[in-house]
Scaffold this active site. Structure first.
Site, mmCIF file in Angstrom:
data_model
loop_
_atom_site.group_PDB
_atom_site.id
_atom_site.type_symbol
_atom_site.label_atom_id
_atom_site.label_comp_id
_atom_site.label_asym_id
_atom_site.label_seq_id
_atom_site.Cartn_x
_atom_site.Cartn_y
_atom_site.Cartn_z
ATOM 1 N N GLN A 1 -10.429 -2.706 2.295
ATOM 2 C CA GLN A 1 -9.998 -3.410 3.506
ATOM 3 C C GLN A 1 -9.990 -2.514 4.750
ATOM 4 O OE1 GLN A 1 -6.124 -4.277 1.640
ATOM 5 N NE2 GLN A 1 -5.201 -3.825 3.611
ATOM 6 N N LYS B 1 5.100 -9.886 9.352
ATOM 7 C CA LYS B 1 4.538 -8.876 10.250
ATOM 8 C C LYS B 1 3.005 -8.929 10.246
ATOM 9 C CE LYS B 1 3.638 -4.446 11.161
ATOM 10 N NZ LYS B 1 2.792 -3.900 10.134
ATOM 11 N N SER C 1 6.721 -0.182 10.020
ATOM 12 C CA SER C 1 5.358 -0.107 9.515
ATOM 13 C C SER C 1 5.113 1.299 8.980
ATOM 14 C CB SER C 1 4.363 -0.403 10.641
ATOM 15 O OG SER C 1 3.065 -0.002 10.254
ATOM 16 N N GLN D 1 -2.754 -12.095 7.675
ATOM 17 C CA GLN D 1 -2.920 -11.841 6.241
ATOM 18 C C GLN D 1 -2.155 -12.895 5.427
ATOM 19 O OE1 GLN D 1 -2.592 -7.768 4.477
ATOM 20 N NE2 GLN D 1 -0.564 -8.450 3.903
ATOM 21 N N GLY E 1 11.220 -2.743 5.348
ATOM 22 C CA GLY E 1 10.483 -4.007 5.416
ATOM 23 C C GLY E 1 9.965 -4.394 4.040
ATOM 24 N N HIS E 2 9.329 -3.419 3.355
ATOM 25 C CA HIS E 2 8.831 -3.696 1.998
ATOM 26 C C HIS E 2 9.995 -4.096 1.072
ATOM 27 C CE1 HIS E 2 5.675 -0.633 3.299
ATOM 28 N NE2 HIS E 2 4.924 -1.659 2.951
ATOM 29 N N MET F 1 0.845 -1.205 0.000
ATOM 30 C CA MET F 1 0.000 0.000 0.000
ATOM 31 C C MET F 1 0.877 1.251 0.000
ATOM 32 S SD MET F 1 -3.424 -0.949 2.038
ATOM 33 C CE MET F 1 -2.810 -0.829 3.696
ATOM 34 N N GLY F 2 2.161 1.072 -0.288
ATOM 35 C CA GLY F 2 3.044 2.224 -0.434
ATOM 36 C C GLY F 2 3.565 2.776 0.885
ATOM 37 N N TYR F 3 4.110 3.993 0.804
ATOM 38 C CA TYR F 3 4.839 4.610 1.916
ATOM 39 C C TYR F 3 5.913 3.611 2.375
ATOM 40 C CZ TYR F 3 5.576 8.407 5.097
ATOM 41 O OH TYR F 3 6.122 9.489 5.741
HETATM 42 P P1 AMP Z 1 1.506 -2.884 3.437
HETATM 43 O O1 AMP Z 1 2.074 -1.836 2.536
HETATM 44 O O2 AMP Z 1 1.459 -2.488 4.859
HETATM 45 O O3 AMP Z 1 0.204 -3.442 2.924
HETATM 46 O O4 AMP Z 1 2.525 -4.092 3.384
HETATM 47 C C1 AMP Z 1 2.920 -4.686 2.171
HETATM 48 C C2 AMP Z 1 3.703 -5.934 2.479
HETATM 49 O O5 AMP Z 1 4.854 -5.598 3.255
HETATM 50 C C3 AMP Z 1 2.908 -6.954 3.317
HETATM 51 O O6 AMP Z 1 3.212 -8.259 2.845
HETATM 52 C C4 AMP Z 1 3.452 -6.726 4.707
HETATM 53 O O7 AMP Z 1 3.336 -7.854 5.544
HETATM 54 C C5 AMP Z 1 4.910 -6.425 4.417
HETATM 55 N N1 AMP Z 1 5.545 -5.724 5.526
HETATM 56 C C6 AMP Z 1 5.059 -4.668 6.218
HETATM 57 N N2 AMP Z 1 5.899 -4.332 7.231
HETATM 58 C C7 AMP Z 1 6.935 -5.203 7.170
HETATM 59 C C8 AMP Z 1 8.133 -5.386 7.949
HETATM 60 N N3 AMP Z 1 8.415 -4.611 8.976
HETATM 61 N N4 AMP Z 1 8.972 -6.385 7.607
HETATM 62 C C9 AMP Z 1 8.685 -7.200 6.538
HETATM 63 N N5 AMP Z 1 7.589 -7.076 5.774
HETATM 64 C C10 AMP Z 1 6.724 -6.094 6.088
#
Ligand code: AMP
Length: 289
Positions: free
Chosen positions: A61, A148, A184, A152, A36-37, A30-32
């Site tokens: 969601q 994390k 996050s 999901q 981690g991403h 979802m960007g930003y």
């Molecule tokens: P999101 O942008 O929050 O929807 O996350 C996109 C993907 O990045 C999802 O598969 C998350 O589980 C993963 N993700 C988010 N935070 C982390 C993190 N700290 N370490 C590893 N993967 C992450």
């Protein structure tokens, strides 16, 4: 790195790649973006030869319109980070491209209704619907998700199994800040004192690991040490601390097989989640978090 906004363009591009016999890896976000991403892309690069990332803040969601409206975005920075880590194709659709009078959904029973699903009705229906659409649009060979968001990841693995998507799902370890706070996009909303407090979740998981390694198997006892640590550091409310079985995310009274300890707590307005997977190897406990 190419950036495309339409389903038509991405399909064309991926078709060409597949004709060259290259495997396509896919990281939906979802960007930003944060590290981690990016770590998901690094893993995907080891398993495939062409990297697709999507950035789409999926309204379906979110059950709180304010949460959706406040979701942080920075497409310029995201594009630079994606390019640097080796994304080949960035897919940034808008709402109209993704949802044209959508009447069909993908939903899951039990697995999506406890933990984060309990207070957020329809959350996993939104997640699974958008991920299945993205899978059909991108048609990747491999897709990487973060531990994390363990509920999901488990729900997506189940969807792929049950609906026979020909896609390998990989669950990647959680990337953390130096003090242990899971990275996050929502951490941006933490005020200074909330940010300082937020690592108490990680410290709670460390305490849980210590007592598990000393032989404790009672879920209540594990929950108790985590709760104590979080209450020490955080004046906000705890949403849940639960021990569940890995396979079906049902509540477990004792930890005697592959399990997950999942935590969600409020630090001011932001609600943070974290978890630890517990596994057994030759009778010895292994904690992954
Ligand atoms: P999101 O942008 O929050 O929807 O996350 C996109 C993907 O990045 C999802 O598969 C998350 O589980 C993963 N993700 C988010 N935070 C982390 C993190 N700290 N370490 C590893 N993967 C992450």
């Amino acid at each position: 790195m190419e950036i495309v906004h339409t389903i038509h363009e991405i399909r064309d591009r991926v078709k060409q790649i597949k004709l060259q016999d290259r495997k396509v890896g896919f990281v939906p976000t979802m960007g930003y973006l944060h590290r981690g991403h990016l770590s998901l892309v690094e893993i995907s690069k080891k398993l495939s030869q062409f990297q697709v990332m999507s950035i789409f803040v999926n309204k379906m969601q979110f059950n709180d319109p304010k949460d959706y409206a406040n979701y942080p975005t920075d497409l310029k920075k995201d594009s630079a980070m994606a390019e640097e880590v080796g994304v080949d194709l960035l897919f940034i659709p808008d709402d109209a491209e993704m949802y044209k009078n959508n009447l069909v959904y993908v939903d899951i029973d039990a697995l999506g209704q406890n933990l984060c699903g309990a207070p957020r009705a329809g959350h996993f229906r939104g997640v699974l619907t958008v991920v299945s659409k993205l899978f059909n649009i991108v048609q990747p060979d491999v897709s990487v998700f973060g531990q994390k968001d363990i509920q999901q990841a488990v729900c997506i693995q189940k969807m792929v199994n049950d609906l026979n998507f020909p896609i390998k799902i990989v669950i990647a370890p959680t990337r953390r800040e130096e003090d242990g706070l899971a990275m996050s996009s929502r951490n941006k909303h933490l005020k200074k004192d909330e940010r300082a407090n937020a690592a108490c979740i990680y410290r709670g998981l460390q305490k849980a690991e210590a007592i598990l390694k000393a032989g404790e198997r009672s879920s209540q006892a594990v929950i108790h040490v985590i709760e104590e640590e979080i209450r020490k550091g955080n004046p906000g409310s705890i949403d849940y601390i639960s021990v569940v079985r890995y396979d079906d995310l049902s509540l477990a009274e004792s930890i005697d097989g592959k399990s997950v300890i999942a935590v969600a707590a409020y630090f001011g307005t932001p609600r943070l989640i974290d978890n630890m997977i517990i596994d057994f190897e030759d009778g010895r406990v292994r904690c992954i978090y």
